[in-house]
Design a protein around this motif. Sequence first.
Motif, mmCIF file in Angstrom:
data_model
loop_
_atom_site.group_PDB
_atom_site.id
_atom_site.type_symbol
_atom_site.label_atom_id
_atom_site.label_comp_id
_atom_site.label_asym_id
_atom_site.label_seq_id
_atom_site.Cartn_x
_atom_site.Cartn_y
_atom_site.Cartn_z
ATOM 1 N N GLY A 5 0.804 -1.225 0.000
ATOM 2 C CA GLY A 5 0.000 0.000 0.000
ATOM 3 C C GLY A 5 0.830 1.263 0.000
ATOM 4 O O GLY A 5 0.409 2.279 -0.570
ATOM 5 N N GLN A 6 2.012 1.229 0.611
ATOM 6 C CA GLN A 6 2.858 2.423 0.624
ATOM 7 C C GLN A 6 3.375 2.744 -0.777
ATOM 8 O O GLN A 6 3.402 3.904 -1.186
ATOM 9 C CB GLN A 6 4.022 2.218 1.593
ATOM 10 N N ALA A 7 3.790 1.713 -1.496
ATOM 11 C CA ALA A 7 4.255 1.932 -2.866
ATOM 12 C C ALA A 7 3.109 2.395 -3.755
ATOM 13 O O ALA A 7 3.280 3.290 -4.598
ATOM 14 C CB ALA A 7 4.865 0.648 -3.422
ATOM 15 N N GLU A 8 1.937 1.815 -3.573
ATOM 16 C CA GLU A 8 0.786 2.219 -4.381
ATOM 17 C C GLU A 8 0.389 3.653 -4.089
ATOM 18 O O GLU A 8 0.021 4.404 -5.001
ATOM 19 C CB GLU A 8 -0.379 1.266 -4.112
ATOM 20 N N ALA B 202 0.372 6.772 -6.630
ATOM 21 C CA ALA B 202 -0.877 7.520 -6.818
ATOM 22 C C ALA B 202 -0.660 9.027 -6.791
ATOM 23 O O ALA B 202 -1.425 9.777 -7.415
ATOM 24 C CB ALA B 202 -1.890 7.118 -5.750
ATOM 25 N N ILE B 203 0.377 9.481 -6.080
ATOM 26 C CA ILE B 203 0.626 10.928 -6.026
ATOM 27 C C ILE B 203 1.581 11.374 -7.138
ATOM 28 O O ILE B 203 2.045 12.514 -7.144
ATOM 29 C CB ILE B 203 1.176 11.352 -4.658
ATOM 30 N N GLY B 204 1.905 10.449 -8.055
ATOM 31 C CA GLY B 204 2.671 10.824 -9.240
ATOM 32 C C GLY B 204 4.144 10.497 -9.219
ATOM 33 O O GLY B 204 4.876 10.896 -10.132
ATOM 34 N N LEU B 205 4.629 9.762 -8.213
ATOM 35 C CA LEU B 205 6.041 9.406 -8.177
ATOM 36 C C LEU B 205 6.342 8.298 -9.181
ATOM 37 O O LEU B 205 5.528 7.397 -9.378
ATOM 38 C CB LEU B 205 6.442 8.944 -6.777
ATOM 39 N N SER B 206 7.496 8.370 -9.806
ATOM 40 C CA SER B 206 7.915 7.331 -10.751
ATOM 41 C C SER B 206 8.392 6.104 -9.976
ATOM 42 O O SER B 206 8.552 6.143 -8.749
ATOM 43 C CB SER B 206 9.043 7.846 -11.642
ATOM 44 N N PHE B 207 8.647 5.020 -10.695
ATOM 45 C CA PHE B 207 9.129 3.798 -10.041
ATOM 46 C C PHE B 207 10.451 4.055 -9.329
ATOM 47 O O PHE B 207 10.655 3.603 -8.197
ATOM 48 C CB PHE B 207 9.296 2.676 -11.072
ATOM 49 N N GLY B 208 11.344 4.790 -9.991
ATOM 50 C CA GLY B 208 12.628 5.095 -9.368
ATOM 51 C C GLY B 208 12.475 5.915 -8.105
ATOM 52 O O GLY B 208 13.165 5.672 -7.111
ATOM 53 N N GLN B 209 11.584 6.903 -8.112
ATOM 54 C CA GLN B 209 11.354 7.718 -6.929
ATOM 55 C C GLN B 209 10.711 6.912 -5.807
ATOM 56 O O GLN B 209 11.046 7.097 -4.634
ATOM 57 C CB GLN B 209 10.473 8.919 -7.294
ATOM 58 N N VAL B 210 9.804 6.029 -6.160
ATOM 59 C CA VAL B 210 9.169 5.173 -5.144
ATOM 60 C C VAL B 210 10.219 4.308 -4.461
ATOM 61 O O VAL B 210 10.230 4.152 -3.233
ATOM 62 C CB VAL B 210 8.074 4.284 -5.787
ATOM 63 N N MET B 211 11.136 3.746 -5.251
ATOM 64 C CA MET B 211 12.154 2.867 -4.697
ATOM 65 C C MET B 211 13.124 3.635 -3.802
ATOM 66 O O MET B 211 13.450 3.186 -2.695
ATOM 67 C CB MET B 211 12.919 2.166 -5.819
#
Length: 215
Positions: A114-117, A121-130
């Motif tokens: 849920g944190q990654a999702e 949802a707020i527009g972060l890219s995969f790299g930023q999420v990681m």
Amino acid sequence: MGVITDNLDLWGEALLGTLKLFFGGGLLALVLGIIVGAMRVSPVPIARAVGTLYVNTIRNTPLTLVFFGFSFALPPLLGVRMDYTLLGICALGIYTATYVAETIRSGINTVPVGQAEAARAIGLSFGQVMTLVVMPQAFRSVIPPMMSVFIALLKNTTVAAGFSVLNLGSLRDWMSERGENQLVVIIWVMVVFVALVMLLSWLQRALEKRWTVSR
């Protein structure tokens, strides 16, 4: 103690060689392992496939064969002569990176989906999420297994002794040429490794205590 005090020059060079292999290989393994670990959980199928192929191939290959590849196959392929210490660092780093990657992947899986999702949802890219959400939490949860990987790396540095790299693992042969008792040399090498492992264990406890408090 005479086996040490009478050969301080050789002990110093051997310890320095072991530390070069450990820190050089560890840094390479950490950087490459993080990249491969992220590839293993990437939403891009090709990235996942490449990461899986790399881990399964290298991890299931004996470390000695990896050393053979870097020592005898890579220099002729590139057409250049390379320092054996550098080749040893590359072999150890690339081999250990597979274990780092799997440790990182297990840490990533402990972070709630849920944190990654929510981050996506707020527009972060995969790299930023990681880098901003997942990795900081994953690192905290994998300190003990990650330190076990680096302890194994420290002990694996002795494999380089068979490839003309002076380190603690090759001291027995060098000392025998000076007429020293080989059994005594092996015991002292064991003592040095125990001390280094205890130092890494202390570092593990310190990191766990610091990061647990910061949560």
